[in-house]
Design a protein around this motif. Structure first.
Motif, PDB file in Angstrom:
ATOM      1  N   LEU A 372       0.808  -1.208   0.000  1.00 64.56           N
ATOM      2  CA  LEU A 372       0.000   0.000   0.000  1.00 64.56           C
ATOM      3  C   LEU A 372       0.848   1.267   0.000  1.00 64.56           C
ATOM      4  O   LEU A 372       0.417   2.331  -0.439  1.00 64.56           O
ATOM      5  CB  LEU A 372      -0.903  -0.028   1.233  1.00 64.56           C
ATOM      6  CG  LEU A 372      -2.277   0.610   1.175  1.00 64.56           C
ATOM      7  CD1 LEU A 372      -3.031   0.156  -0.043  1.00 64.56           C
ATOM      8  CD2 LEU A 372      -3.040   0.259   2.440  1.00 64.56           C
ATOM      9  N   LEU A 373       2.070   1.138   0.491  1.00 67.72           N
ATOM     10  CA  LEU A 373       2.973   2.282   0.594  1.00 67.72           C
ATOM     11  C   LEU A 373       3.033   3.080  -0.703  1.00 67.72           C
ATOM     12  O   LEU A 373       3.059   4.304  -0.689  1.00 67.72           O
ATOM     13  CB  LEU A 373       4.370   1.750   0.959  1.00 67.72           C
ATOM     14  CG  LEU A 373       5.302   2.526   1.863  1.00 67.72           C
ATOM     15  CD1 LEU A 373       4.614   3.068   3.083  1.00 67.72           C
ATOM     16  CD2 LEU A 373       6.446   1.606   2.281  1.00 67.72           C
ATOM     17  N   SER A 374       3.061   2.380  -1.828  1.00 63.59           N
ATOM     18  CA  SER A 374       3.150   3.083  -3.104  1.00 63.59           C
ATOM     19  C   SER A 374       1.828   3.097  -3.855  1.00 63.59           C
ATOM     20  O   SER A 374       1.776   3.561  -4.980  1.00 63.59           O
ATOM     21  CB  SER A 374       4.199   2.415  -4.001  1.00 63.59           C
ATOM     22  OG  SER A 374       5.370   2.197  -3.297  1.00 63.59           O
ATOM     23  N   LEU A 376      -1.422   3.944  -2.447  1.00 64.28           N
ATOM     24  CA  LEU A 376      -2.495   4.471  -1.621  1.00 64.28           C
ATOM     25  C   LEU A 376      -3.588   5.117  -2.468  1.00 64.28           C
ATOM     26  O   LEU A 376      -4.714   5.291  -2.023  1.00 64.28           O
ATOM     27  CB  LEU A 376      -1.907   5.511  -0.639  1.00 64.28           C
ATOM     28  CG  LEU A 376      -2.507   5.591   0.742  1.00 64.28           C
ATOM     29  CD1 LEU A 376      -2.665   4.225   1.361  1.00 64.28           C
ATOM     30  CD2 LEU A 376      -1.641   6.445   1.634  1.00 64.28           C
ATOM     31  N   ASP A 377      -3.241   5.460  -3.710  1.00 69.28           N
ATOM     32  CA  ASP A 377      -4.236   6.088  -4.585  1.00 69.28           C
ATOM     33  C   ASP A 377      -4.977   5.076  -5.438  1.00 69.28           C
ATOM     34  O   ASP A 377      -5.859   5.433  -6.211  1.00 69.28           O
ATOM     35  CB  ASP A 377      -3.541   7.104  -5.516  1.00 69.28           C
ATOM     36  CG  ASP A 377      -3.021   8.278  -4.725  1.00 69.28           C
ATOM     37  OD1 ASP A 377      -3.699   8.670  -3.763  1.00 69.28           O
ATOM     38  OD2 ASP A 377      -1.939   8.783  -5.058  1.00 69.28           O
ATOM     39  N   ARG A 378      -4.587   3.841  -5.325  1.00 67.42           N
ATOM     40  CA  ARG A 378      -5.239   2.812  -6.139  1.00 67.42           C
ATOM     41  C   ARG A 378      -6.710   2.737  -5.740  1.00 67.42           C
ATOM     42  O   ARG A 378      -7.042   2.440  -4.584  1.00 67.42           O
ATOM     43  CB  ARG A 378      -4.536   1.480  -5.867  1.00 67.42           C
ATOM     44  CG  ARG A 378      -4.892   0.402  -6.849  1.00 67.42           C
ATOM     45  CD  ARG A 378      -4.166  -0.877  -6.490  1.00 67.42           C
ATOM     46  NE  ARG A 378      -4.954  -1.975  -7.041  1.00 67.42           N
ATOM     47  CZ  ARG A 378      -4.445  -3.006  -7.681  1.00 67.42           C
ATOM     48  NH1 ARG A 378      -3.144  -3.114  -7.810  1.00 67.42           N
ATOM     49  NH2 ARG A 378      -5.218  -3.944  -8.172  1.00 67.42           N
ATOM     50  N   PRO A 379      -7.615   3.002  -6.685  1.00 65.80           N
ATOM     51  CA  PRO A 379      -9.024   3.158  -6.302  1.00 65.80           C
ATOM     52  C   PRO A 379      -9.666   1.881  -5.786  1.00 65.80           C
ATOM     53  O   PRO A 379     -10.511   1.938  -4.883  1.00 65.80           O
ATOM     54  CB  PRO A 379      -9.698   3.634  -7.592  1.00 65.80           C
ATOM     55  CG  PRO A 379      -8.755   3.319  -8.682  1.00 65.80           C
ATOM     56  CD  PRO A 379      -7.391   3.256  -8.109  1.00 65.80           C
ATOM     57  N   PHE A 382      -9.838   0.769  -1.853  1.00 63.76           N
ATOM     58  CA  PHE A 382     -10.638   1.500  -0.873  1.00 63.76           C
ATOM     59  C   PHE A 382     -12.086   1.574  -1.330  1.00 63.76           C
ATOM     60  O   PHE A 382     -12.374   1.709  -2.515  1.00 63.76           O
ATOM     61  CB  PHE A 382     -10.103   2.929  -0.699  1.00 63.76           C
ATOM     62  CG  PHE A 382      -8.852   2.995   0.115  1.00 63.76           C
ATOM     63  CD1 PHE A 382      -8.897   3.108   1.494  1.00 63.76           C
ATOM     64  CD2 PHE A 382      -7.609   2.925  -0.505  1.00 63.76           C
ATOM     65  CE1 PHE A 382      -7.738   3.158   2.242  1.00 63.76           C
ATOM     66  CE2 PHE A 382      -6.448   2.969   0.240  1.00 63.76           C
ATOM     67  CZ  PHE A 382      -6.513   3.090   1.619  1.00 63.76           C
TER      68      PHE A 382
ATOM     69  N   ARG B 207      -7.228   5.857   4.941  1.00 69.25           N
ATOM     70  CA  ARG B 207      -5.941   6.264   4.380  1.00 69.25           C
ATOM     71  C   ARG B 207      -5.134   7.056   5.398  1.00 69.25           C
ATOM     72  O   ARG B 207      -3.933   6.881   5.543  1.00 69.25           O
ATOM     73  CB  ARG B 207      -6.155   7.139   3.140  1.00 69.25           C
ATOM     74  CG  ARG B 207      -6.477   6.385   1.887  1.00 69.25           C
ATOM     75  CD  ARG B 207      -6.380   7.329   0.695  1.00 69.25           C
ATOM     76  NE  ARG B 207      -6.640   6.646  -0.552  1.00 69.25           N
ATOM     77  CZ  ARG B 207      -7.845   6.480  -1.078  1.00 69.25           C
ATOM     78  NH1 ARG B 207      -8.894   6.962  -0.444  1.00 69.25           N
ATOM     79  NH2 ARG B 207      -7.994   5.845  -2.215  1.00 69.25           N
ATOM     80  N   TYR B 210      -3.625   4.897   7.942  1.00 69.29           N
ATOM     81  CA  TYR B 210      -2.491   4.173   7.377  1.00 69.29           C
ATOM     82  C   TYR B 210      -1.267   5.074   7.315  1.00 69.29           C
ATOM     83  O   TYR B 210      -0.171   4.694   7.707  1.00 69.29           O
ATOM     84  CB  TYR B 210      -2.851   3.662   5.978  1.00 69.29           C
ATOM     85  CG  TYR B 210      -1.690   3.005   5.284  1.00 69.29           C
ATOM     86  CD1 TYR B 210      -1.268   1.734   5.648  1.00 69.29           C
ATOM     87  CD2 TYR B 210      -0.986   3.674   4.285  1.00 69.29           C
ATOM     88  CE1 TYR B 210      -0.196   1.140   5.025  1.00 69.29           C
ATOM     89  CE2 TYR B 210       0.095   3.083   3.654  1.00 69.29           C
ATOM     90  CZ  TYR B 210       0.482   1.820   4.028  1.00 69.29           C
ATOM     91  OH  TYR B 210       1.560   1.238   3.424  1.00 69.29           O
ATOM     92  N   ALA B 225       7.542   7.363   0.103  1.00 67.63           N
ATOM     93  CA  ALA B 225       6.262   6.969  -0.478  1.00 67.63           C
ATOM     94  C   ALA B 225       5.384   8.182  -0.752  1.00 67.63           C
ATOM     95  O   ALA B 225       4.241   8.030  -1.158  1.00 67.63           O
ATOM     96  CB  ALA B 225       5.551   5.994   0.452  1.00 67.63           C
TER      97      ALA B 225
END
Lengths: 520, 350, 309
Positions: A372-374, A376-379, A382, B207, B210, B225
């Motif tokens: 998830l670190l890279s 987090l914007d992956r739709p 979430f 988010r 996290y 990141a």
């Protein structure tokens, strides 16, 4: 070289060392004669560092003994090892960056007591050692203002400030350019003439042939071969290192000069113009840097560590800005407010950091959370702002399979994995999700040969899929194997960029050492 | 050294701490067993004791959540007492402008939230913009807030009679209604439960949660990141300050009805104990808050009867945190830690 | 002349108010230089203040009280050291626990002993020295020659510590342990032992600071009488960039701000006194904003050291 019958200077007899369930060294027998240069060779995890640590008194063996002059010794700590005449230059230099060279030496010199340091006397002593080695020694230089090669010389002076009969050098050539490497080999030969024994730990075959009398090859913690260098060839060494596993060896085929097929190169994703970069202490690391990175090519950045390569990658990742000049990358400009890691990542820059443990992973988190670190914007991971743990787990499990990561599953904690598997996960994470530009810094450093081969293959496939890759590496073999173009940072300037297929090892080596070219 | 090698030393110090507490009670001429029994009896088996504990658990829960958020990001907010004051002051100052209905109550609480956010935000700006240590900043801001409150209740906000240093009572319609007749348990309980639910979702599934966990576990990895630790520090201080301010507004609207000096005494640091014992898990915070509240109500009764001096509570808080730390060490399985000193500082590529 | 008298009085009082902060800050400097932050020195100071009064009353000598306070400070610090150095727990959290403990132990102990006797106890406190009979000199007399013995000791130990950092191998070791413990370890230095001892010494300083508060500055103990001075001491260390002499000077700034607020209250009775009381805290907050950016803390501050396996 050992004269049979005489007592060896240092001997390991049946030494075994375990860490939990892992056997680091298994019944190792090793004799080191006076004035002998031994190369200790092996893959990562073969047990080389464990031997260094036992010789330097960091920890004792579980079984077996260490003998000095034929008498068994039980080192109680690093100080006892120093007293026995063993000096160690660790792979990660044991220097305090904020102290001067002289104070770093004083730290080691326990005979000075705790009170006032006679800096003049100590300086003369260190100066004498430096002179004998042919080093220039500026006692008042702070360590953090020196490049790695000079730091290494301070380390060697520090080790030799005491009466040393055995000098252990742990991967001393890993970060050196060709010139500095040659000088180091001269130093080793000089020490040998003075009757000092040297153990040289390395994974580079050329080092063995350059200076060693004897090679001791470790595999899985045990001695696989112990032979005079003159009886060895590169092929036999590799065979001993990796065993008879044919598949493993085939991936390691040493390819002197790979033929680079033509790649269709796409448009520029990143333009670097007249960039100047400074080191943390303010000195200029590199200036006049101009470079275009195109889709579908691997551009290597090489040079001795500390010449601005790290700063360059940090710039491209948005972690800092150029001190002068500018960078245009995927629609963002380095002078604009938007030049930040978050914005660049969103624009399609991904980054495999050079120090994985330090900045690439969160050891206490699960593999899924590390992914998830890279992303987090992956739709799709979430829903209504809440993490879909199950779905994320499936995504990551898929990647673990694709990258052949040896791990129980996406729910495992990152810290439970080996370094190689951690690196594979970082690679998988950074290559996932259609990045446009990949900053790969030392992607194979510290990995075993099989994983390195995997990393190289993956990077090549990624390049062929039309991505731009910036490869930061100090390993010429790696560069020649996978890079299309190379640029070298040395002594504040740049050489290249030039296509790799037009260059020889010698030219690249000369560039790294700061020379224009050597006539072939 | 591995975790297991530290098991004995950890158990040893737990024994020492327990012995210290027992010795302290003995020195007061009391019997440790009967003190323990007295606390339990009063807190758990009397209606008054239980209700008192529940009442105190409301603000401690809300503030404990704020501490959990901050400490998870390794931002050490020691300034909740000041943020609580700032929140309640803003709410009371603006109270005369609010409508006398349920919306007014919501506004009142929101203003408390805002006031605490501002006070926490000052430390946040100092941390994010100037790199100033948040521990020092938040503590200094505590002292400033206490003095400002002292001035306000003697100056501009003092009641019309000008006798006692306190403000006028807020409109009765802005008071939080009592939930159960015959008790003082007010609607702040609902606020606290909602806060637990929201904070738990944000911290465990969101988010933001996290990001703050990453910043707390490895701020370098966070920066790489694209998560800005400075920004997160500011956000976390604002948010945890806001929760402290909310707790202040809840206390005013639920219990006192006005501003006065020294309300919610020491709740700010008590909340730290609450959150630490809850292991920064928002779902455990209310449990921990209630546990500490039972201790307060039980020990408070004993202290009033002269059995033991009240500061025993601080000794217990300190000892409980230390026992938890030691127990964590004792239970750790082998494996190493990630946060440790750099192996070498001298690499030029560092 | 009135202004001169006012200023010299201000300075002399400022020194008195600065002394407890300075003592604690000197110790905290040492502690942070080896990589251990102790946010619990406020608690240690409280215990020191209480023990100093208790022993002074019982023995009749403030020096016995001081000695007891130093030992109590060391005892409190040994708990911190045991946790953060031996057990390698989180330093900030441990320090907070220490704060609770100090608050509790001092308040509890006071109520069990002197508190029972009420205000009637006479505390044999320290008196200002009169060095060479010069304390009565105008202006500089009270400042240079009329301070408490502990003030001179504080200044002397700060200078001695600065010299130690600069000139001795012990200083090199301390800096190395706080900066790159792995390097110190490989040089044969027992990192944890150095840390433990320095944390203990820091506790002794904080205990002495507490003793100054209750037996020199005031003659008596009040619960929570430190009122944030322990935290101001930590602020001093940061502002002074981990230099003990500078830490004393920063403490002096806080002390003078504190002395000034008391005087300003009587000069400007129309201004609410609270605005003056907050002065030293506001000074700390502002200097935190202004002075933090360029400071570089010891690299291993707050981080436990794990020997390589």
């Amino acid at each position: 070289m050992t004269e049979t019958g005489s007592v060896p200077l240092v001997a390991l007899r049946g030494v075994t060392k375990r860490f939990g369930d892992v056997v680091a060294n298994r019944a190792v027998d090793l004799e080191i004669g006076r004035g002998e240069v031994i190369a200790l060779v092996g893959e990562n995890g073969a047990g080389k560092s464990t031997i260094v640590n036992m010789l330097s008194g960091v920890f004792p063996p579980d079984e077996g003994t260490i003998e000095i002059d034929g008498a068994a010794t039980g080192f109680t700590g690093p100080a006892a090892s120093v007293e026995a005449g063993i000096g160690v230059v660790h792979q990660h230099y044991m220097l305090v960056p904020t102290l001067t060279a002289l104070d770093n030496i004083a730290l080691q010199a326990s005979e000075l007591g705790l009170w006032k340091i006679d800096r003049r006397a100590l300086g003369d002593r260190a100066g004498a050692v430096a002179e004998a080695l042919g080093f220039r020694f500026d006692r008042d230089q702070r360590i953090d203002s020196l490049d790695v090669a000079h730091q290494q010389r301070i380390e060697i002076i520090k080790a030799l400030i005491h009466e040393v009969r055995l000098l252990v050098l742990d991967e001393p050539t890993a970060v050196l350019g060709a010139d500095d490497k040659a000088r180091l080999f001269d130093t080793i030969s000089g020490l040998k003439r003075q009757g000092v024994s040297v153990v040289l730990i390395t994974h580079k075959l050329e080092d063995i042939f350059a200076v060693a009398d004897r090679a001791v090859i470790l595999r899985n913690g045990a001695v696989a071969a112990d032979l005079p260098v003159k009886d060895l060839s590169p092929e036999t060494i590799v065979t001993h290192m990796v065993g008879s596993d044919a598949e493993a060896r085939s991936e390691l085929e040493i390819q002197p000069e790979t033929v680079h097929p033509e790649h269709p190169v796409g448009e520029a994703v990143c333009r670097v113009r007249d960039v100047t970069l400074r080191r943390p202490n303010g000195s200029v690391a590199v200036s006049g840097l101009s470079l275009d990175l195109h889709a579908g090519e691997i551009v290597a950045v090489a040079g001795v560590d500390g010449n601005g390569q790290s700063e360059f990658v940090h710039c491209l990742a948005g972690l800092q800005r150029p001190d002068e000049g500018e960078i245009d990358c995927l629609g963002l400009n380095s002078r604009a407010r938007t030049w930040s890691p978050a914005r660049l990542r969103r624009a399609g820059v991904s980054h495999i950091p050079e120090d994985r443990r330090h900045s690439g992973i969160v050891a206490e988190m699960t593999l899924a959370k590390n992914y998830l670190l890279s992303h987090l914007d992956r739709p799709d991971v979430f829903r209504l702002g809440l993490l879909r743990n199950h779905h994320l787990g499936q995504v990551v499990d898929g990647l673990l399979n694709a990258f052949k990561v040896r791990a129980p599953g996406s729910g495992a904690l990152m810290k439970t994995l080996s370094g190689g598997n951690q690196q594979k996960i970082v690679l998988a994470r950074e290559l996932d999700g259609d990045p446009k530009l990949i900053l790969a810094t030392h992607p194979s450093r510290g990995l075993d040969l099989n994983t390195i081969a995997f990393v190289h293959k993956t990077l090549e496939q990624t390049r062929d899929a039309g991505k731009a890759i910036l490869l930061l590496s100090s390993d010429i073999d790696e560069i020649l194997k996978i890079a299309d173009r190379i640029i070298v940072f040395a002594g504040g300037r740049t050489f290249g960029p030039a296509p790799c297929r037009d260059l020889t090892r010698q030219t690249i080596g000369a560039w790294i050492a700061g020379h224009e070219d050597i006539e072939a | 050294m591995t975790g297991t090698a530290l098991r004995m030393p950890a158990l040893l110090v737990i024994g020492f701490l327990v012995a210290m507490v027992i010795a302290a009670i003995l020195l007061a001429g009391a019997d440790p067993a009967s003190v323990a029994y007295g606390i339990i009896e009063r807190a758990l088996f009397t209606r008054a004791g239980l209700l008192e504990a529940l009442l105190r658990a409301i603000p401690l829960t809300i503030m404990g959540l704020g501490i959990a958020i901050a400490f998870k990001a390794r931002i050490f907010n020691i300034g909740m007492d000041g943020q609580l004051i700032a929140g309640s002051v803003l709410a009371v100052v603006a109270a005369p402008l609010l409508p006398g209905n349920i919306a007014g109550i919501v506004f009142f609480l929101a203003l408390g939230f805002l006031g605490g956010a501002v006070w926490g935000g000052i430390a946040g700006v100092i941390k994010a913009r100037f790199g100033g240590n948040e521990i020092i900043a938040t503590i200094m801001l505590n002292y400033v807030a206490v003095q400002l409150l002292s001035w306000l209740v003697r100056g501009p906000l003092q009641e019309k009679m000008k006798i006692i240093p306190r403000s006028d009572a807020i409109d009765q319609a802005l008071r939080l209604p009592v939930l159960f007749d015959g008790t003082r348990i007010h609607a702040g309980l609902i606020v606290a439960i909602l806060a637990v639910a929201i904070v738990a979702l944000v911290m465990l599934r969101g988010r933001f949660g996290y990001r703050l966990a990453v910043v707390g576990a490895n701020d370098h990895a966070a920066r790489y990141a694209g998560i800005s630790p400075a920004w997160m520090a500011a956000a976390v201080l604002i948010l945890s300050g806001a929760l402290a301010g909310l707790a202040g507004a809840v206390e005013v609207a639920g219990l006192y009805g006005r501003l006065q000096e020294g309300f919610a005494p020491g709740f700010g640091i008590a909340a730290i104990a609450v959150a630490l014992v809850a292991r920064l898990n928002p779902l455990l915070v209310p449990v921990s808050a209630f546990g500490f509240s039972l201790l307060y109500s039980g020990l408070g009764a004993l202290a009033r009867n002269g059995v033991v001096p009240f500061p025993l509570i601080n000794i217990l808080e300190g000892a409980i945190i230390l026992v938890f730390l030691a127990a964590t060490v004792a239970l750790r399985h082998g494996g190493g830690q990630t946060r440790e000193a750099p192996e070498s500082g001298a690499r030029a590529d560092g | 002349m009135d202004e001169v008298v006012f200023l010299s009085g201000l300075l002399a009082a400022g020194i008195r108010l600065a002394a407890p902060i300075a003592l604690a800050a000197i110790g905290e400097t040492l502690s942070q230089r080896v990589g251990v932050i102790n946010v619990g020195i406020e608690g240690i100071m409280l215990v020191g203040a209480f023990i100093a009064v208790l022993l002074a009353v019982q023995s009749g000598s403030p020096w016995i009280g001081l000695l007891g306070a130093i030992l109590a400070g060391i005892a409190m610090a040994s708990l911190h050291a045991y946790f953060v150095v031996t057990l390698k727990t989180e330093q900030i959290v441990t320090g907070i626990a220490l704060l609770f403990l100090g608050l509790g132990l001092s308040g509890y102990g006071y109520r069990l002993t002197l508190g029972e006797l009420g205000a009637a106890v006479k505390v044999p406190g320290f008196r200002e020295l009169d060095i060479l009979g010069l304390a009565d000199l105008p202006v500089i007399g009270p400042i240079l020659f009329g301070q408490h013995a502990l003030v001179y000791l504080a200044v002397a130990s700060a200078i001695a510590m600065a010299w130690m950092f600069r000139a001795t191998r012990l200083g090199v070791i301390i800096k190395a342990v706080g900066e790159t413990p792995a390097a110190a370890d490989s040089a044969g230095i027992h990192v944890d032992r150095v840390r433990f001892l320095c944390v203990l010494a820091a506790g002794g300083f904080a205990g002495a600071g507490g003793a100054f508060l209750s037996t020199a500055h005031l003659w008596g103990f009040v619960e929570n009488m430190t009122a944030g001075r322990g935290f101001l001491a930590i602020a001093c260390v940061v502002f002074a960039r981990w230099n003990p002499v500078l830490a004393v000077l920063v403490a002096l700034v806080f002390g003078i701000a504190d002395a000034a607020q008391i005087r300003l209250q009587s000069i400007f009775p129309a201004v609410p006194y609270q605005f003056f009381v907050i002065a030293p805290y506001v000074v700390a907050i502002v200097s935190l904003a202004v002075g933090s950016r360029s400071s570089r803390m010891p690299a291993a501050l707050g981080l436990p050291f794990a020997k390589p396996r």
